[in-house]
Design an enzyme around this catalytic site. Structure first.
Site, short mmCIF file in Angstrom:
data_model
loop_
_atom_site.label_atom_id
_atom_site.label_comp_id
_atom_site.label_asym_id
_atom_site.label_seq_id
_atom_site.Cartn_x
_atom_site.Cartn_y
_atom_site.Cartn_z
N ASN A 152 -4.63 6.81 9.53
CA ASN A 152 -5.04 6.04 8.35
C ASN A 152 -6.18 5.07 8.63
OD1 ASN A 152 -2.56 5.22 9.79
ND2 ASN A 152 -2.81 3.31 8.66
N GLN A 180 -1.86 10.69 4.86
CA GLN A 180 -3.32 10.63 4.71
C GLN A 180 -3.93 12.03 4.60
OE1 GLN A 180 -5.43 8.02 4.36
NE2 GLN A 180 -3.80 6.50 4.46
N SER A 200 3.12 10.91 0.28
CA SER A 200 3.27 9.80 -0.65
C SER A 200 2.32 9.99 -1.83
CB SER A 200 2.94 8.49 0.08
OG SER A 200 3.05 7.40 -0.79
N HIS A 202 0.92 7.64 -3.94
CA HIS A 202 -0.13 6.67 -4.29
C HIS A 202 -1.39 6.77 -3.44
CE1 HIS A 202 0.21 3.32 -1.23
NE2 HIS A 202 1.32 3.95 -0.97
N THR A 238 19.94 7.77 -8.84
CA THR A 238 19.32 8.41 -10.00
C THR A 238 17.82 8.59 -9.75
OG1 THR A 238 20.97 7.40 -11.42
CG2 THR A 238 18.97 8.21 -12.50
N CYS A 326 -4.09 -8.05 10.16
CA CYS A 326 -2.74 -7.78 10.63
C CYS A 326 -1.76 -8.45 9.71
CB CYS A 326 -2.57 -8.27 12.06
SG CYS A 326 -1.04 -7.72 12.78
C1 LIG Z 1 0.28 4.63 3.36
C2 LIG Z 1 0.86 5.31 4.54
C3 LIG Z 1 2.25 5.35 4.77
C4 LIG Z 1 3.22 4.62 3.88
O1 LIG Z 1 3.38 5.22 2.62
P1 LIG Z 1 4.01 4.32 1.44
O2 LIG Z 1 4.16 5.29 0.31
O3 LIG Z 1 3.03 3.24 1.15
O4 LIG Z 1 5.32 3.82 1.93
C5 LIG Z 1 2.73 6.03 5.86
N1 LIG Z 1 1.89 6.65 6.70
C6 LIG Z 1 0.55 6.66 6.53
C7 LIG Z 1 -0.31 7.40 7.49
C8 LIG Z 1 -0.01 5.99 5.45
O5 LIG Z 1 -1.33 5.97 5.30
#
Ligand SMILES: *Cc1c(COP(=O)(O)O)cnc(C)c1O
Length: 392
Positions: A152, A180, A200, A202, A238, A326
Site C-alpha cells: 500500500n 491494493q 475491501s 472502499h 445480520t 504514523c
Molecule cells: C486499506 C488496506 C487494508 C485495510 O482495509 P480496511 O477495509 O480499511 O479495513 C488492509 N490491507 C491493505 C494492503 C490496505 O491497503
C-alpha cells in the site's frame, strides 16, 4: 477557491455513482433481513447471492468460497487467526514479511503472545521478498504463509504465484492481502495458488466498512464471529446488504474496466514520475520501477520533512500521504521504507501520491508545478541543503 486534487486513492477512494445507485434501494424500500422468508427478505437474500457471485467471478473462485466481512482488516484478522487456531495441532509457525499492512503485522504480533512463532521476511531495496529465503524459513511446524499481493505504500507487487507454489509443495496454506491489488491486477486464485485472499470495497470506489475473505474450499479455519447461521455460521451477524451490494457493484466495475483503468493510470503515473524526476533534484522513487501498482508513486525528497510537505500541499488543495506519518503519533518513519533500507532522514522526506480513476493530466501538471515550488521553498530553510548547494 483553490483546486481540490485527490491523490490518496490508496487510503480510500470516492464512491462511484453507479455503486451508490445500486446500494440506495437497500437502505429504503428493500430493507429486509436476508434470513426472512417473505418478499423483502427474499429480495435481500437475492442481492446477497448476486454480490457473492460477482466477487467470486472477479477472482476466479466459487461463490460458496466467498465470505463477507466488515472490511480488509477483518478479512486479514480472520484469515490469520482463523488458520492459526484451527491448525495448532499441526504446528505453530507462521511466515509473513516486514512490509505487511498493520492488519497483518499486528495480528501476527498478537499471535506471538499466544504462543505462535512468526518469521518476518526481509525485502530487498524494491520491496520484494526473496523466494529462497522464504523456502529456507519453512519448518515442519509452518502452517501459514501470509504475504501481501501489492504494498500500500510503495506499490510493489510480489511474486504471488511462486509464493503459492512454494506453500503448496509443503502443504502450507497461503493467504494474501489483495486489498491494493484488486482492480489493478488481474487475479485468479486457482492460477495463482491462493488459499485465502482479503479484499475491501472502499479501495475500489465502493463503500467503507465492507470487504470479503476468499477461503478455498477445504481450508481448515475457525469461525470469526459466533452467533447466527449467516455466512455458513462462520461470520455471524445480520448481513450489511447495502454495503455488500456496493462491494459487488464496485468489484464488477473494477474487473470489467481493468485494462482501461490500468492504461490510463499507467500513463498518468509515468508522466508524474518523469516530470518530477526531471524537474526536481535530490529525489528518489521508492518501490520497484516496473513491478508496481499502476496508480502508485512514492518519492523521497532529500532535505525535506514529509509532514511539512503534506501541509504545504494541502494549502494548495492537493491531498497526498506521507510515508513518515504514523498513526501512533510516534516519529518513527514508515516500517516499509525502513525495510527497503532507506536512511531515517530520507524516509522522513517521503510522499505517496496514489492516483485513481478521477485523476487527469491537468491534475498531474498542477501537482508537479506546485510540488516544485513547495520543495524549493522548504529546502531554502534547510541548512543541509544550503551546504550541498554551496559545494555544487
Ligand atoms: C486499506 C488496506 C487494508 C485495510 O482495509 P480496511 O477495509 O480499511 O479495513 C488492509 N490491507 C491493505 C494492503 C490496505 O491497503
Amino acid at each position: 477557491m483553490t483546486r481540490q486534487i485527490y491523490m490518496d486513492n490508496a487510503a480510500t477512494t470516492p464512491i462511484k455513482k453507479e455503486v451508490l445507485d445500486a446500494m440506495m434501494p437497500y437502505f429504503t424500500e428493500k430493507f429486509g433481513n436476508a434470513s426472512s422468508v417473505y418478499r423483502v427478505g427474499r429480495e435481500s437474500k437475492k442481492a446477497l447471492d448476486e454480490s457473492r457471485e460477482k466477487v467470486a467471478k472477479s477472482i476466479g473462485a466459487k461463490p460458496k468460497e466467498i465470505y463477507f466481512t466488515g472490511g480488509g482488516s477483518e478479512a486479514d484478522n480472520w484469515a490469520i487467526k482463523g488458520v492459526a487456531f484451527a491448525n495448532r495441532n499441526k504446528g505453530n509457525h507462521i511466515i509473513t514479511s516486514k512490509i505487511e499492512h498493520p492488519a497483518v503485522l499486528n495480528t501476527c504480533e498478537y499471535l506471538e503472545k499466544e504462543g505462535f512463532e512468526v518469521t518476518y521476511l526481509d525485502v530487498d531495496e524494491y520491496g520484494l521478498i526473496n523466494l529462497d529465503e522464504l523456502k529456507n524459513s519453512i519448518k515442519d511446524e509452518t502452517i501459514l504463509i501470509t504475504i501481501m499481493f501489492a504494498n500500500n505504500e510503495i506499490g510493489t507487487i510480489q511474486p504471488v504465484k511462486e509464493i503459492g507454489e512454494i506453500a503448496h509443495q509443503k502443504g502450507i496454506y497461503f493467504h494474501t492481502d489483495a486489498v491494493q491489488a484488486i482492480g489493478n491486477v488481474a487475479i485468479n486464485v486457482e492460477e495463482l495458488n491462493i488459499d485465502m485472499l482479503s479484499l475491501s470495497a472502499h479501495k475500489i470506489y465502493g463503500p467503507k466498512g465492507v470487504g470479503a475473505l476468499y477461503i478455498r474450499q477445504g481450508v481448515k479455519v475457525h469461525p470469526y464471529m459466533h452467533g447466527g447461521a449467516q455466512e455458513k455460521s462462520r461470520r455471524a451477524g445480520t448481513e450489511n446488504i447495502p454495503g455488500i451490494v456496493g462491494l459487488g457493484k464496485a468489484i464488477e466495475l473494477a474487473t470489467n474496466n481493468l485494462e482501461e483503468h490500468n492504461s490510463k493510470l499507467l500513463k498518468l503515473r509515468n508522466k508524474l514520475i518523469n516530470d518530477v524526476m526531471s524537474k526536481i533534484d535530490y529525489v528518489r522513487l521508492n518501490g520497484h520501477p516496473e513491478k508496481r501498482l499502476p496508480g502508485n508513486v512514492n518519492f523521497s525528497f532529500e532535505f525535506i520533512e514529509g509532514e511539512a510537505l503534506l501541509l504545504s500541499l494541502d494549502m494548495v488543495g492537493i491531498a497526498g500521504s506521507s510515508g513518515s506519518a504514523c498513526s501512533s503519533g510516534s516519529l518513527d518513519p514508515s516500517h516499509v521504507l525502513m525495510a527497503i533500507g532507506l536512511p531515517h532522514e530520507i524516509a522522513h522526506g517521503s510522499l505517496r501520491l496514489s492516483l485513481g480513476d478521477f485523476n487527469n493530466e491537468e491534475d498531474i501538471d498542477y501537482v508537479v508545478e506546485n510540488l516544485g515550488i513547495i520543495v524549493n521553498r522548504l529546502r531554502q530553510m534547510s541548512p543541509l541543503y544550503e551546504k550541498v548547494r554551496g559545494n555544487a
